[in-house]
Scaffold this motif. Sequence first.
Motif, short mmCIF file in Angstrom:
data_model
loop_
_atom_site.label_atom_id
_atom_site.label_comp_id
_atom_site.label_asym_id
_atom_site.label_seq_id
_atom_site.Cartn_x
_atom_site.Cartn_y
_atom_site.Cartn_z
N ALA A 152 10.50 0.76 5.07
CA ALA A 152 10.49 -0.87 4.94
C ALA A 152 9.07 -1.45 5.49
O ALA A 152 8.45 -1.96 4.86
CB ALA A 152 11.52 -1.36 5.16
N PHE A 153 9.23 -1.08 6.80
CA PHE A 153 7.80 -1.92 7.59
C PHE A 153 6.44 -1.34 6.87
O PHE A 153 5.46 -2.12 6.77
CB PHE A 153 8.02 -1.26 9.12
N PHE A 154 6.42 0.11 6.50
CA PHE A 154 5.27 0.58 5.94
C PHE A 154 5.06 0.04 4.67
O PHE A 154 3.83 -0.45 4.35
CB PHE A 154 5.30 1.91 5.73
N LEU A 155 5.94 -0.15 3.93
CA LEU A 155 6.12 -0.72 2.39
C LEU A 155 5.50 -2.43 2.70
O LEU A 155 4.94 -2.93 1.90
CB LEU A 155 7.18 -1.06 1.61
N VAL A 156 5.98 -3.16 3.66
CA VAL A 156 5.58 -4.41 3.89
C VAL A 156 4.18 -4.84 4.25
O VAL A 156 3.52 -5.37 3.79
CB VAL A 156 6.34 -5.13 4.95
N LEU A 157 3.77 -3.71 5.24
CA LEU A 157 2.22 -3.71 5.43
C LEU A 157 1.32 -3.37 4.20
O LEU A 157 0.39 -4.07 4.16
CB LEU A 157 1.86 -2.60 6.53
#
Length: 99
Positions: A5-10
């Motif tokens: 999720a953090f990677f997708l937000v970035l």
Amino acid sequence: MIRAAFFLVLLLMASAISLVTVRFQTRELFVKSEHLKSQAHELDSEWRRLQVERAELARNARIDSLARTELHLVPVTPGRTVYLQQAAPQPPAGQGGQP
């Protein structure tokens, strides 16, 4: 899962920033393009004006009129023509063909 999720937000943030950058560059290029089109139109108008002015200045009647009034020139007539006779060239001394 949190890492994904953090990677997708970035990725989403990078995508949004690149979208804003691309739109800004597109607007700048559009403004430059419009400015150059306007400048090309002005240059085309100036070119046409200069062509008309050149044609006017090159008219034979205008040239003839200026020659007669400002330069006080008159047409050439056979009675006013002066013919010059050129003497035959003399050979240099000592080379007259005699030994």
